[in-house]
Design a protein around this motif. Structure first.
Motif, mmCIF file in Angstrom:
data_model
loop_
_atom_site.group_PDB
_atom_site.id
_atom_site.type_symbol
_atom_site.label_atom_id
_atom_site.label_comp_id
_atom_site.label_asym_id
_atom_site.label_seq_id
_atom_site.Cartn_x
_atom_site.Cartn_y
_atom_site.Cartn_z
ATOM 1 N N UNK A 1 0.857 -1.183 0.000
ATOM 2 C CA UNK A 1 0.000 0.000 0.000
ATOM 3 C C UNK A 1 0.897 1.238 0.000
ATOM 4 N N UNK A 2 0.543 2.237 -0.807
ATOM 5 C CA UNK A 2 1.333 3.465 -0.891
ATOM 6 C C UNK A 2 0.526 4.626 -0.315
ATOM 7 N N UNK A 3 1.129 5.372 0.609
ATOM 8 C CA UNK A 3 0.468 6.519 1.241
ATOM 9 C C UNK A 3 1.301 7.774 1.002
ATOM 10 N N UNK A 4 0.665 8.793 0.460
ATOM 11 C CA UNK A 4 1.338 10.076 0.246
ATOM 12 C C UNK A 4 1.266 10.915 1.522
ATOM 13 N N UNK A 5 2.424 11.452 1.938
ATOM 14 C CA UNK A 5 2.494 12.262 3.158
ATOM 15 C C UNK A 5 2.687 13.726 2.771
ATOM 16 N N UNK A 6 1.623 14.506 2.851
ATOM 17 C CA UNK A 6 1.683 15.928 2.497
ATOM 18 C C UNK A 6 2.359 16.694 3.635
ATOM 19 N N UNK A 7 3.464 17.355 3.335
ATOM 20 C CA UNK A 7 4.260 18.030 4.380
ATOM 21 C C UNK A 7 3.935 19.509 4.538
ATOM 22 N N UNK A 8 3.025 20.054 3.744
ATOM 23 C CA UNK A 8 2.912 21.519 3.634
ATOM 24 C C UNK A 8 2.298 22.214 4.854
ATOM 25 N N UNK A 9 1.773 21.435 5.819
ATOM 26 C CA UNK A 9 1.304 22.076 7.059
ATOM 27 C C UNK A 9 2.450 22.280 8.052
ATOM 28 N N UNK A 10 3.609 21.686 7.743
ATOM 29 C CA UNK A 10 4.823 21.974 8.526
ATOM 30 C C UNK A 10 5.484 23.193 7.880
ATOM 31 N N UNK A 11 4.948 24.369 8.148
ATOM 32 C CA UNK A 11 5.321 25.553 7.363
ATOM 33 C C UNK A 11 5.753 26.754 8.192
ATOM 34 N N UNK A 12 6.343 26.487 9.360
ATOM 35 C CA UNK A 12 6.697 27.587 10.264
ATOM 36 C C UNK A 12 8.218 27.786 10.327
ATOM 37 N N UNK A 13 8.610 29.033 10.574
ATOM 38 C CA UNK A 13 9.996 29.312 10.978
ATOM 39 C C UNK A 13 10.027 29.148 12.488
ATOM 40 N N UNK A 14 10.774 28.169 12.979
ATOM 41 C CA UNK A 14 10.763 27.873 14.413
ATOM 42 C C UNK A 14 11.621 28.847 15.217
ATOM 43 N N UNK A 15 12.763 29.242 14.647
ATOM 44 C CA UNK A 15 13.634 30.179 15.388
ATOM 45 C C UNK A 15 14.604 30.859 14.449
ATOM 46 N N UNK A 16 15.049 32.048 14.874
ATOM 47 C CA UNK A 16 16.061 32.823 14.144
ATOM 48 C C UNK A 16 17.232 33.078 15.086
ATOM 49 N N UNK A 17 18.432 32.741 14.650
ATOM 50 C CA UNK A 17 19.652 33.025 15.405
ATOM 51 C C UNK A 17 20.302 34.245 14.748
ATOM 52 N N UNK A 18 20.023 35.434 15.310
ATOM 53 C CA UNK A 18 20.487 36.682 14.691
ATOM 54 C C UNK A 18 22.003 36.803 14.683
ATOM 55 N N UNK A 19 22.655 36.321 15.735
ATOM 56 C CA UNK A 19 24.100 36.478 15.836
ATOM 57 C C UNK A 19 24.826 35.588 14.838
#
Length: 358
Positions: free
Chosen positions: A37-55
């Motif tokens: 059986x083949x299942x497609x895993x749509x990843x597009x709801x994982x769409x956030x920037x989790x953190x920014x390291x400014x330095x």
């Protein structure tokens, strides 16, 4: 992702990660001999920037984010990732990693393997992550290097840490008209071996130049008159041949000084070929044409025209042979399959490297 993979392993299910679906590598084609059986895993709801390291100028981003959304969110914070593939409006960060993608501005920002500093990969045996710090190390094998181009075969990419850059102080375009393809290729060879390569550097052959010209909106009044004067100067006074001339397109980014140096370098290298510098406006139009190709292809389908892009890395010694060889092969295939009408094949150098070009 953990639960999905655990269940897939338990029930012998094949998972196919799906990002933007823009693949040109057949990565989404299920082998005919696949019995599970083949299942497609749509990843597009994982769409956030989790953190920014400014330095340290790093961002940790979920893998399902679409390229244009990533750039828009970073831009609001004063940054850019610099990765700009033709499919930026549709493709995802995870897709870029799993297909080892290259972007239009790779000369400044690098290809995806240069941009990504860490990948989180969920596999049937657990999670794979790069150990910190995320600077260069001479110790050991970097497991993440196996993920580039893996097309989902080792697991599901859930997030990545990428290099980011402060928004460039200056950004502009340039276009240069050459008399023939060989002049353009020789010029691009010299650009590739200089130390001032613009962010994006590409060359369109004569077929592509005429195709781009045909797509332009027809001008009226004064603008139409000015265009006819320009064409007269180019083709009658300067002696360019409409059926032979080619165009190099550049996008330059960086500090004002860097951009000035890049433009000056282009003028010095191009001088011996007696070209015409067509300016920033024409350069921007040529650059944006690349982004429009996906839409043009869809429009073509409605007109019963098939359009496709084929891509290959070619040594400099073979660049001039490829166009002729592909044209000949397409001629044979067109005749063999009894296809109606004519075909148009155009070459472009979309990226330049030390030992060859795309």
């Amino acid at each position: 992702a953990y639960d999905l993979i655990h269940l897939a392993k338990k029930h012998n299910v094949c998972l196919v990660p799906f990002g933007g679906g823009t693949s040109v590598s057949n990565a989404l084609t299920i082998p005919k001999n696949e019995k599970r059986m083949v299942v497609s895993v749509d990843t597009r709801r994982m769409n956030k920037i989790e953190s920014i390291d400014d330095k340290n100028l790093l961002a940790t981003v979920q893998a399902g984010i679409v390229g244009i959304d990533l750039e828009n969110q970073l831009e609001k914070l004063g940054y850019t990732a610099g990765h700009e593939p033709d499919s930026i409006e549709f493709s995802t960060l995870g897709g870029w990693i799993s297909t080892n993608a290259s972007g239009m501005k790779k000369h400044k920002y690098g290809n995806i393997e240069n941009i990504v500093q860490n990948v989180t990969l969920i596999t049937p045996e657990g999670k794979i992550n790069q150990k910190k710090p995320l600077t260069r190390s001479s110790i050991g094998v970097k497991a993440q290097n196996m993920v580039f181009g893996s097309e989902g075969n080792f697991g599901i990419i859930t997030k990545a840490t990428i290099r980011i850059h402060k928004k460039p102080e200056a950004s502009t375009f340039e276009s240069i008209l050459f008399h023939k393809w060989e002049d353009g290729v020789n010029f691009m060879y010299e650009v590739a071996h200089s130390n001032l390569i613009p962010a994006s550097s590409r060359l369109m052959d004569n077929s592509m130049v005429r195709f781009a010209s045909a797509l332009k909106e027809e001008k009226q009044g004064l603008n139409k008159l000015l265009d006819s004067i320009k064409n007269f100067i180019v083709f009658n006074v300067k002696g360019f041949d409409k059926k032979k001339c080619v165009v190099a397109i550049f996008k330059m980014e960086g500090s004002n000084q860097e951009v000035r140096y890049q433009r000056s370098n282009l003028k010095i290298l191009a001088k011996k070929y007696n070209p015409i510098f067509a300016g920033a406006g024409q350069g921007k139009s040529g650059y944006n044409l690349t982004l429009a190709i996906a839409y043009i292809r869809d429009f073509f389908f409605d007109q019963n025209i098939i359009g496709e892009t084929m891509e290959s890395a070619v040594p400099w010694s073979d660049v001039n042979k490829v166009g002729d060889a592909v044209t000949k092969k397409l001629e044979e295939l067109h005749k063999k399959h009894g296809l109606p009408g004519k075909f148009l094949f155009g070459s472009r150098l979309s990226k330049i490297y030390h030992s060859g070009a795309c």
